[in-house]
Design a protein around this motif. Sequence first.
Motif, PDB file in Angstrom:
ATOM      1  N   THR A 163     -35.749  12.760 -14.026  1.00  0.00           N
ATOM      2  CA  THR A 163     -35.740  11.509 -13.270  1.00  0.00           C
ATOM      3  C   THR A 163     -36.447  10.376 -14.017  1.00  0.00           C
ATOM      4  OG1 THR A 163     -37.724  12.211 -12.099  1.00  0.00           O
ATOM      5  CG2 THR A 163     -35.625  12.669 -11.038  1.00  0.00           C
ATOM      6  N   SER A 212     -31.274  17.432  -7.433  1.00  0.00           N
ATOM      7  CA  SER A 212     -32.160  16.779  -8.395  1.00  0.00           C
ATOM      8  C   SER A 212     -31.580  15.495  -8.978  1.00  0.00           C
ATOM      9  CB  SER A 212     -32.557  17.751  -9.504  1.00  0.00           C
ATOM     10  OG  SER A 212     -31.469  18.506  -9.906  1.00  0.00           O
ATOM     11  N   LYS A 255     -38.065  21.166  -6.588  1.00  0.00           N
ATOM     12  CA  LYS A 255     -37.419  20.138  -7.411  1.00  0.00           C
ATOM     13  C   LYS A 255     -38.207  18.840  -7.366  1.00  0.00           C
ATOM     14  CE  LYS A 255     -33.437  22.191  -8.417  1.00  0.00           C
ATOM     15  NZ  LYS A 255     -32.843  22.892  -7.268  1.00  0.00           N
ATOM     16  N   VAL A 314     -37.518  14.926  -7.455  1.00  0.00           N
ATOM     17  CA  VAL A 314     -36.400  13.999  -7.296  1.00  0.00           C
ATOM     18  C   VAL A 314     -36.921  12.560  -7.346  1.00  0.00           C
ATOM     19  CG1 VAL A 314     -35.106  15.653  -5.903  1.00  0.00           C
ATOM     20  CG2 VAL A 314     -36.544  13.969  -4.762  1.00  0.00           C
ATOM     21  N   TYR A 371     -34.958   8.059  -0.362  1.00  0.00           N
ATOM     22  CA  TYR A 371     -35.455   9.367   0.078  1.00  0.00           C
ATOM     23  C   TYR A 371     -35.835   9.244   1.540  1.00  0.00           C
ATOM     24  CZ  TYR A 371     -37.855  13.881   0.026  1.00  0.00           C
ATOM     25  OH  TYR A 371     -38.217  15.174   0.270  1.00  0.00           O
ATOM     26  N   SER A 386     -39.399   8.051  -5.845  1.00  0.00           N
ATOM     27  CA  SER A 386     -38.153   7.556  -5.256  1.00  0.00           C
ATOM     28  C   SER A 386     -38.272   6.043  -5.070  1.00  0.00           C
ATOM     29  CB  SER A 386     -37.913   8.213  -3.900  1.00  0.00           C
ATOM     30  OG  SER A 386     -37.940   9.621  -4.019  1.00  0.00           O
TER      31      SER A 386
END
Lengths: 374, 270
Positions: free
Chosen positions: A192, A235, A291, A293, A298, A316
């Motif tokens: 990410t 992900s 995970k 992310v 989110y 996020s």
Amino acid sequence: MISSSFIFTLRSGRSILLGKAFVRTYASAPSPHALVYLEHRGGQLDSGSLSALTAATQLGGPVTGLVVGSQEEVPKVVEKAKLLKGLTTLLHSSSPSYAQLLPEIISPLFRKLLTSSPYTHVVSAHSSSAKSLLPRVAAQLDVPALSDVTSVEHDGSTNTTTFTRPIYAGNAVATVRAPSSLSLKFFTVRATAFDAAPEDSSASVEMKAVDPVDTSSPTEHVSTSLTKSSRPELSTAPRVVSGGRALKNAETFEKTIYPLADLLGAAVGASRAAVDAGYCDNSLQVGQTGKVVAPELYMAIGISGAIQHLAGMKDSKLIVAVNKASAAYISAMVMPLKLGPLQDGDAPIFQVADVGLVADLYETVPQIIEKMSQ
Amino acid sequence: MRPSAVRLLNILVPIKRTIDYAVKIRVNPNQTGVDTNVKHSMNPFDEIAVEEAIRLREKLKDEIKSIKVVTIGPPKAADTLRTALAMGADSGIHIEVPESAPAPEPLGVAKALKAIIEREEEKGGVDLVIMGKQAIDDDAGQTGQMLAGVMGWAQATFASKLVVDTGKKEASVTREIDGGLEEVRCKLPVVVTTDLRLNEPRYASLPNIMKAKKKPIEKISASDLGIDLTPIFETIQVTEPPKRTGGQKVGSVDELVAKLKEAGITAVKS
């Protein structure tokens, strides 16, 4: 050769050009050459590997990709990989024994490729498969490794590479330098933190087949069971809707979270409490041990926001939280006797949420669905 | 009569003393690390490893000859060893490093563990290493794989189920992988790293805590083992992560939906 101009501004406001300074680069200076492990599943490249490729290109030297797998899969993956922007060379190695990528079976191939090789860096996604493999190879070559890096910068003049990586569940960021004496720098990449490498149809990639290395493995593969889902992969999904402990059971988890996720085209995630209580599959867990992310959106539904969960989602872009019950959940579930009584709405998720709503999720989620679909 | 052919297993469980998982950590003012003057406890994944070793003995009884725990750390790490002994391990090994020493890297730890395993050869060897999949301080998640690598042993990372067959000298391990589960069968000796779902660690009872005080802990130094624990990577700086400007609450679903639409989030399904 790089040239740059130095401009000094005088107090009067006038600028003077001091002249050009030349920085020489010598042919003998070791230039970085990364080997990127390109992972794949079902003939498709993993998106995490595309991020790893981007990280590898940031080192500033040639980038060699490596595809390993069965004879059926590798040709398909190679067709896709040769279009990737940033790759200079593509190595591929196939063997029936590479159908299952057991670290014991493919580490000899990596050792062969990396012994007296041109490579200075070995890069992969921070995936479960690469996490199992790369440290094994690194230790066998007697070099250390770095996990889950979020930035990488190579300084050609000193031949050092500087990385940043989160530690303590993302509550601190360490800046770490690999010295020039370290001939091979192994690192895995937090997907990410890097954009996926794009395709470039004009790319001209040199292709080379590499003979597999036969080995006897103390480990054999028995079976794999993957969770089937028509939803986007957690992900890499641009939107994630996650459910927590407050969903009460698997049935309400499904009834509440899935329609909202489907409406938004989002992947489904979960807190550890929800996973441990059996509301959904383990592979949906977001957090330090699940995970990591960083989607555009989110949505945390009924998640109180323990440190370990925040570690997996606080990068996020937009965090939306709906929670009624508060940190009472945390004190009861996660940290017995460690937190004093807190008021409703004090759940730590609200400290990171851009939009927080203190409300009963069973009333709120259907209303969100109704109003979003209008 | 017991069949004598069955080889008895020796289990080694490496553990680490870390800052307690519930502590909100703070970066120190010099930005050289985090404030460590806080509550410490055993790394949660290592508790699971100790628990699994003890459960194996409960299941396999006399087929488990010994459960040894080992730690590398400052003098205070002895407390962590005592905790593991109170849970049910037999004895401990403490590779003591000075309080001020930089944290060793997984590679150094793996080599130290290799040296320990080689020293254990004369006492019957090590057949099974169970350790956490990662420490919650450096979050590296490498030591188990590195140990398996330097030993040339089988490895089974992220285990959520472990079944050991002492007769066949095999371990069947269910592993948590991206997207699901995988089962592998490993010939012993093997390094297994634990995932959270392997088990629920027990609390040590007071009588067991008292008993643990009498269990032996052997203290050695890295130099006794011929190991250099100096890190190769240089930590230049430790900083706070960027702060989020979150914390905005809305009063109704309408406001929430308005904020979503403002951010360009719309339904994809009609």
